[in-house]
Design an enzyme around this catalytic site. Sequence first.
Site, PDB file in Angstrom:
ATOM      1  N   GLU A  11     -68.697  -4.626  -9.855  1.00  0.00           N
ATOM      2  CA  GLU A  11     -68.889  -3.253  -9.362  1.00  0.00           C
ATOM      3  C   GLU A  11     -69.008  -2.257 -10.496  1.00  0.00           C
ATOM      4  O   GLU A  11     -69.729  -1.259 -10.385  1.00  0.00           O
ATOM      5  CB  GLU A  11     -67.726  -2.875  -8.439  1.00  0.00           C
ATOM      6  CG  GLU A  11     -67.942  -1.594  -7.634  1.00  0.00           C
ATOM      7  CD  GLU A  11     -67.458  -0.338  -8.360  1.00  0.00           C
ATOM      8  OE1 GLU A  11     -67.751   0.764  -7.877  1.00  0.00           O
ATOM      9  OE2 GLU A  11     -66.790  -0.470  -9.409  1.00  0.00           O
ATOM     10  N   GLU A  12     -68.319  -2.523 -11.602  1.00  0.00           N
ATOM     11  CA  GLU A  12     -68.312  -1.575 -12.714  1.00  0.00           C
ATOM     12  C   GLU A  12     -69.595  -1.625 -13.530  1.00  0.00           C
ATOM     13  O   GLU A  12     -69.780  -0.803 -14.429  1.00  0.00           O
ATOM     14  CB  GLU A  12     -67.110  -1.836 -13.627  1.00  0.00           C
ATOM     15  CG  GLU A  12     -65.746  -1.650 -12.967  1.00  0.00           C
ATOM     16  CD  GLU A  12     -65.414  -0.204 -12.634  1.00  0.00           C
ATOM     17  OE1 GLU A  12     -66.270   0.665 -12.871  1.00  0.00           O
ATOM     18  OE2 GLU A  12     -64.305   0.047 -12.136  1.00  0.00           O
TER      19      GLU A  12
ATOM     20  N   ASP B 253     -61.585   2.308  -2.741  1.00  0.00           N
ATOM     21  CA  ASP B 253     -61.942   2.494  -4.143  1.00  0.00           C
ATOM     22  C   ASP B 253     -62.346   3.934  -4.421  1.00  0.00           C
ATOM     23  O   ASP B 253     -63.270   4.186  -5.181  1.00  0.00           O
ATOM     24  CB  ASP B 253     -63.087   1.532  -4.503  1.00  0.00           C
ATOM     25  CG  ASP B 253     -63.336   1.460  -6.006  1.00  0.00           C
ATOM     26  OD1 ASP B 253     -62.422   1.804  -6.773  1.00  0.00           O
ATOM     27  OD2 ASP B 253     -64.453   1.072  -6.395  1.00  0.00           O
TER      28      ASP B 253
ATOM     29  N   HIS C 165     -60.009   4.236 -15.342  1.00  0.00           N
ATOM     30  CA  HIS C 165     -60.829   4.161 -16.556  1.00  0.00           C
ATOM     31  C   HIS C 165     -60.137   4.797 -17.759  1.00  0.00           C
ATOM     32  O   HIS C 165     -60.795   5.062 -18.762  1.00  0.00           O
ATOM     33  CB  HIS C 165     -62.209   4.807 -16.355  1.00  0.00           C
ATOM     34  CG  HIS C 165     -63.071   4.105 -15.357  1.00  0.00           C
ATOM     35  ND1 HIS C 165     -64.452   4.159 -15.395  1.00  0.00           N
ATOM     36  CD2 HIS C 165     -62.771   3.324 -14.299  1.00  0.00           C
ATOM     37  CE1 HIS C 165     -64.947   3.456 -14.395  1.00  0.00           C
ATOM     38  NE2 HIS C 165     -63.937   2.945 -13.709  1.00  0.00           N
TER      39      HIS C 165
ATOM     40  N   ASP D  39     -63.327  -6.756 -10.839  1.00  0.00           N
ATOM     41  CA  ASP D  39     -63.707  -6.525 -12.230  1.00  0.00           C
ATOM     42  C   ASP D  39     -63.201  -5.154 -12.672  1.00  0.00           C
ATOM     43  O   ASP D  39     -62.931  -4.278 -11.841  1.00  0.00           O
ATOM     44  CB  ASP D  39     -65.217  -6.620 -12.409  1.00  0.00           C
ATOM     45  CG  ASP D  39     -65.973  -5.578 -11.595  1.00  0.00           C
ATOM     46  OD1 ASP D  39     -65.747  -5.510 -10.370  1.00  0.00           O
ATOM     47  OD2 ASP D  39     -66.791  -4.822 -12.165  1.00  0.00           O
TER      48      ASP D  39
END
Length: 495
Positions: free
Chosen positions: A169-170, A193, A463, A106
Amino acid sequence: MDYEKFLEQNKDEMIASLQAVLRCNSEQTDAVRTAWGEVYPFGEGVQKAFVTFLKIAEEMGFVTYNADNYGGHVDFVGTGRPVKNEEGEIVNYEKPKVLGILGHLDVVPAGGGWDFDPYGANMAEGKIYGRGTTDDKGPMVSCLYAMKALKDAGHKPQATIRLIIGLDEETNWKGMDYYFSKAAKPDFGFTPDGDFPVINGEKGILVFELAKKFSQTHVKGLELRSLSGGAAANSVADSCRVVVRNQNAGEAPYVKIREEITKFREETGYKIHAKGIGKSLEITTTGISAHGAKPEAGLNAISIMMEFLGRLNFVNEDHNDFIEFYNRYIGFCLDGEHLGINFSDEVSGGLVFNVGIAEMNEKAGKLTINVRYPVTLEHEKIYETMAETLERYNIGLIKEKLQEPIFMDTDSPMIRLFMDIYRKHTGDTESHPLVIGGGTYARAAEGIVAYGAQFPDDEDLMHRKNEALSLKRLTQMTKIYAEAIYKLSSEDYNS
């Protein structure tokens, strides 16, 4: 074991696989139930990325598992440690340990301002562009192809190598919680990550809302009809929009506001604009997106907007009070100092404070806050310290998320192994283990740390707009991961 030649042979295939996964818009949306009754808990886009990834792994010959579309894994099954008799002959094998590699497919919302389609997987100047190239689709595909190279080279792992696929996860990690209700947690491992050389600690994470109900007023004058800014708690807001209406200012109700906008823009250099929409005025501010763990890399459009709104006087005093609270106790401060929560420790440094989302209308205002706090701090101290200020402004606090900090000693065998492999493949002897503000799946099980894939001195585009991964770095990280997986799953490490 000569697995590097297989890495080279598979390079074009790896790039094509990454592009296929990147082209899936895996921003989380509402759950979907199909006509045949199957549920996609995180929406069609996340599901498409998940199915695409599993299909690629299955075509490689790996065993896959789908936990009801909440997550899953790819297994390279291990043999377990050999049990020998007195003559040194192998008579049995112990149950293999599980080497977990935890990542996610995701992504945070793409936002605007891209030079390429964020879901086009375009290639230019030796890079692949797209949301998720670095966080975390690129590293996940890299680890999968590291496993494939070892398999092609004939590696017989003692530990089962399990690439665990997270799908939210986000946001709130419900998928990983559900997955671990169906599958056992790994014995040890890493998540690709974070950052190289290796992350041995992660600050605690709090997500909470600050909310205030507004009283109603019937006085005519300048009204704040709506405010909306930001898209995710863990991202720096790159845009904010306000709609105001002046019901008591004659034929040119917004002349003074437009003049104030021009003056504000000239004084600050911030991007702020206005345009009429019917009888109202729309004001927009533009900032720079960044990961919520590193807000200093961005510029918060909400803070720009609030600073400007502080120059206006709305007929509803509760609106003015909420704006005043923001500017006095938050503003552009990124460590919570104005709220008295700028705690720090020697191991992990200072607290990080980010306003990810803001909403206001005629009835209420709400701020969604993301805090990263030092590893030695008890999180309740943050709430206790803010309480008096919030009470004075009649602002309520709603707790949404807590992730406790984690820490692994730099002298532990796993940290030493990861450092040795990183230094071998990069020649970098200056970088040292890190404690970060980011929150990764290292918190999801014991014995897990974040290992890559952000290299020191590379621009961090997680991001942010124009997120990209260079092909050189993709190849380099895959070599690092292949050696790490090989050693962690081999007899020497598991003996």
